[in-house]
Design a protein around this motif. Structure first.
Motif, PDB file in Angstrom:
ATOM      1  N   THR A  88     -34.996 -36.931  10.583  1.00  0.00           N
ATOM      2  CA  THR A  88     -34.046 -37.193  12.089  1.00  0.00           C
ATOM      3  C   THR A  88     -33.314 -38.452  12.239  1.00  0.00           C
TER       4      THR A  88
ATOM      5  N   TYR B 176     -24.912 -38.768  14.806  1.00  0.00           N
ATOM      6  CA  TYR B 176     -25.137 -38.733  16.371  1.00  0.00           C
ATOM      7  C   TYR B 176     -24.401 -39.981  16.963  1.00  0.00           C
TER       8      TYR B 176
ATOM      9  N   ILE C  65     -31.341 -35.134  21.832  1.00  0.00           N
ATOM     10  CA  ILE C  65     -31.628 -36.866  21.968  1.00  0.00           C
ATOM     11  C   ILE C  65     -30.062 -37.482  23.039  1.00  0.00           C
TER      12      ILE C  65
ATOM     13  N   VAL D 277     -31.654 -44.783  17.711  1.00  0.00           N
ATOM     14  CA  VAL D 277     -29.823 -44.638  18.155  1.00  0.00           C
ATOM     15  C   VAL D 277     -29.663 -46.368  18.113  1.00  0.00           C
TER      16      VAL D 277
ATOM     17  N   THR E 202     -30.422 -45.148  23.530  1.00  0.00           N
ATOM     18  CA  THR E 202     -29.806 -43.919  23.761  1.00  0.00           C
ATOM     19  C   THR E 202     -31.502 -43.321  23.823  1.00  0.00           C
TER      20      THR E 202
ATOM     21  N   GLU F 169     -34.281 -31.225  17.004  1.00  0.00           N
ATOM     22  CA  GLU F 169     -34.067 -32.883  18.124  1.00  0.00           C
ATOM     23  C   GLU F 169     -33.313 -32.673  19.298  1.00  0.00           C
TER      24      GLU F 169
ATOM     25  N   VAL G  89     -29.795 -39.328  13.362  1.00  0.00           N
ATOM     26  CA  VAL G  89     -29.156 -40.181  14.635  1.00  0.00           C
ATOM     27  C   VAL G  89     -28.273 -40.809  14.270  1.00  0.00           C
TER      28      VAL G  89
ATOM     29  N   GLY H 210     -34.193 -40.442  22.526  1.00  0.00           N
ATOM     30  CA  GLY H 210     -34.376 -39.018  21.713  1.00  0.00           C
ATOM     31  C   GLY H 210     -36.267 -38.251  21.732  1.00  0.00           C
TER      32      GLY H 210
END
Length: 431
Positions: free
Chosen positions: A86, A93, A135, A294, A302, A133, A90, A304
Motif C-alpha cells: 500500500t 499515486y 484511492i 496520501v 485524500t 486499493e 500511494v 483511501g
C-alpha cells in the motif's frame, strides 16, 4: 547435501506447484478487472522513509521485520524491500499526479513482499500478496465493495468457511481522547507489561491492543474499546458500512479489539479468517481505510481503502481443506505431437509450432524414442490428444488420437488446429 540452498524463510516454487499459483493469480486478476480495478506494478524496493512514514516507525514491520538493503558507498539514500504494497502504491499515486485523474483511482497488484519474520507455517520471508486499493472515495459504499471483493476472491478460489472480522478505529477527531484513555489504562498495568510494550506505551499506545505477545491477552481483554467512543461522523460511517455489507449478504462479525498493525489505518478495518481459526497468525488477509496516508507521503489529503490477501497462506488453507478445484490446475498440454519415426523431430516440431500459433497448448516429442514410449509420455502428461506423424504426412495428413476415448482418425494438417480446438471444446462441454 547440496552446497547451496534457498535462504532460510524462502522456498522454490517447482513446476508441479506453480499451476496452482497461476490459477489463483488468474482468478485475482480477472476478478479485480471485473470490479473495475486496473493493474499497477511498483518496485520491490522503496526509500526506507516510505515505510517508516507510511507504515509507522513503532510497528513490528519497521522495528523488527524490514529488509533494509545495504547501500553502495556512493549512495546516501536508505532503501528497503517492500514489506507490504500500500505505501508504495500511494507513493506512486502522489509521484505521478494521479490526484488529477478521475477519482477514485482503483488499482490492484500481485507480487512478492519481504519481511524478516520468524519462519513458520504460512509465513515466509518472501511471500506473495494480492492487493486491491481504491484511492479518492471517502464513502462507506466503497468500503463494502472492497470487503465483498475480498470475500468473493476467497470463495472463488475454493476455500470454505471464510468470515470477516470488522471494526472501526475512528479518526483524528475522536481518536486523541481515546488515546489518552488508553494510555491511562495501560499505565495502571505498567508492571505487567512486557519490556517492548512498556516502551511502546510512551511512543505509540495504539500498538498495544495489536500486540502479539501472549502476556498481553488478559490486559487487552479489558482495555477500552474505541467503538464505544466514536465521534458522530465515524459512527455514522461505520453504521453505513455495515448496512451496505448487510445488503450484499456478506457475513461479518464485529470485533472491537481489531486494530491492525499499521499506522495509516483510520475508520474501517477488517480481516478475513477461516471460521474457528481466529488468531494473530491465522488471518488470510485484511485491510482498511487509510484516509491520512496520501498526505503523509506528500500529497493532498485524500481518502483511501484497500486490502491484501496472502497467497501463501491461502494455498496452505486450500491444501488443508483438500479443495477439489486445485486438482484441475495442472498445466496439461492439449496435444502432444508424436511420430512413428523416432528421428523425424523436424516434422513433429513443425506441427507443434503450427498448433501453438493457433492458440493450442502443444508439446512436441523431441527425444528419439519409440512411438509406444512417446504415447505413454503423452498419457502421463494428461494430454487430451496425441497427434501421430507417420507415412500419411506425404499426403498432408496426420492421425489424431483422442487419448481418453481411445479413438483415432486421419486429419489434414491444414485443418488440424481447427479440429483439435473443436474436439477439445466439445470434450469440456460433455458433447
Amino acid at each position: 547435501m547440496p552446497a547451496f540452498r534457498a535462504a532460510r524463510g524462502t522456498r522454490d516454487l517447482l513446476p508441479d506447484e506453480t499451476p496452482r499459483w497461476s490459477r489463483v493469480e488468474r482468478l485475482a486478476a480477472d476478478l479485480a478487472t471485473r470490479y473495475g480495478y486496473r493493474r499497477i506494478e511498483t518496485p520491490m524496493f522503496e526509500q526506507t522513509a516510505v515505510f517508516e512514514r507510511g507504515v509507522g516507525e513503532v510497528t513490528d514491520i519497521v522495528e523488527k521485520e524490514l529488509f533494509r538493503l545495504s547501500p553502495r558507498s556512493e549512495e546516501s539514500e536508505s532503501w528497503s524491500l517492500r514489506p507490504e504494497p500500500t505505501a508504495g502504491i500511494v507513493r506512486a499515486y502522489v509521484q505521478h499526479g494521479m490526484q488529477t485523474w478521475p477519482q477514485p483511482v482503483k488499482v490492484y497488484e500481485i507480487g512478492p513482499m519481504f519481511r524478516y519474520d520468524r519462519p513458520q507455517a504460512g509465513r515466509y520471508r518472501q511471500f506473495w500478496q494480492f492487493d486491491v486499493e481504491a484511492i479518492g472515495d471517502p464513502g462507506p459504499a466503497v468500503d463494502a465493495e472492497i470487503v465483498e471483493l475480498g470475500m468473493r476472491f476467497l470463495t472463488d478460489t475454493g476455500v470454505s468457511g471464510v468470515s470477516v472480522l470488522l471494526n472501526s478505529i475512528g479518526d483524528g477527531v475522536c481518536r486523541p481522547a481515546y488515546i489518552e484513555e488508553l494510555t491511562a489504562y495501560y499505565r495502571q498495568h505498567i508492571d505487567a507489561l512486557p519490556p517492548t510494550e512498556r516502551d511502546r506505551l510512551e511512543r505509540n499506545v495504539l500498538r498495544l491492543p495489536d500486540s502479539k505477545d501472549p502476556a498481553m491477552a488478559a490486559i487487552n481483554a479489558d482495555a477500552p474499546r474505541i467503538t464505544d467512543r466514536l465521534c458522530d461522523a465515524c459512527a455514522a460511517h461505520f453504521a453505513a458500512v455495515r448496512a451496505h455489507l448487510d445488503a450484499l449478504s456478506v457475513p461479518y462479525r464485529l470485533e472491537p479489539g481489531l486494530v491492525r498493525g499499521l499506522d495509516y489505518y483510520t475508520r474501517t478495518t477488517f480481516e478475513f479468517y477461516i471460521e474457528g481459526r481466529e488468531g494473530q497468525q491465522q488471518a488470510l488477509g485484511g485491510g482498511g481505510r487509510y484516509d491520512g496516508l496520501v498526505e503523509l507521503l506528500g500529497g493532498r489529503p485524500t481518502p483511501g481503502i484497500g486490502f491484501g490477501i496472502g497467497l501463501d497462506r491461502l494455498l496452505l488453507a486450500l491444501d488443508e481443506q483438500a479443495s477439489p478445484g486445485d486438482d484441475a490446475a495442472r498445466d496439461a498440454p492439449t496435444a502432444v505431437v508424436v511420430g512413428a519415426e523416432p528421428a523425424a523431430t523436424i516434422e513433429r516440431l513443425r506441427i507443434a509450432t503450427l498448433l501453438r500459433a493457433d492458440g493450442i497448448a502443444a508439446r512436441a516429442e523431441l527425444g528419439q524414442r519409440k512411438l509406444g514410449k512417446q504415447l505413454e509420455a503423452a498419457a502421463r502428461d494428461q494430454a487430451h490428444f496425441a497427434i501421430i506423424v507417420g507415412d500419411e504426412l506425404a499426403n498432408g495428413d496426420v492421425q489424431l488420437r483422442d487419448l481418453p476415448a481411445g479413438t483415432q482418425k486421419a486429419v489434414a494438417v491444414a485443418d488440424l488446429g481447427r479440429e483439435v480446438a473443436r474436439a477439445h471444446q466439445a470434450h469440456h462441454h460433455g458433447s
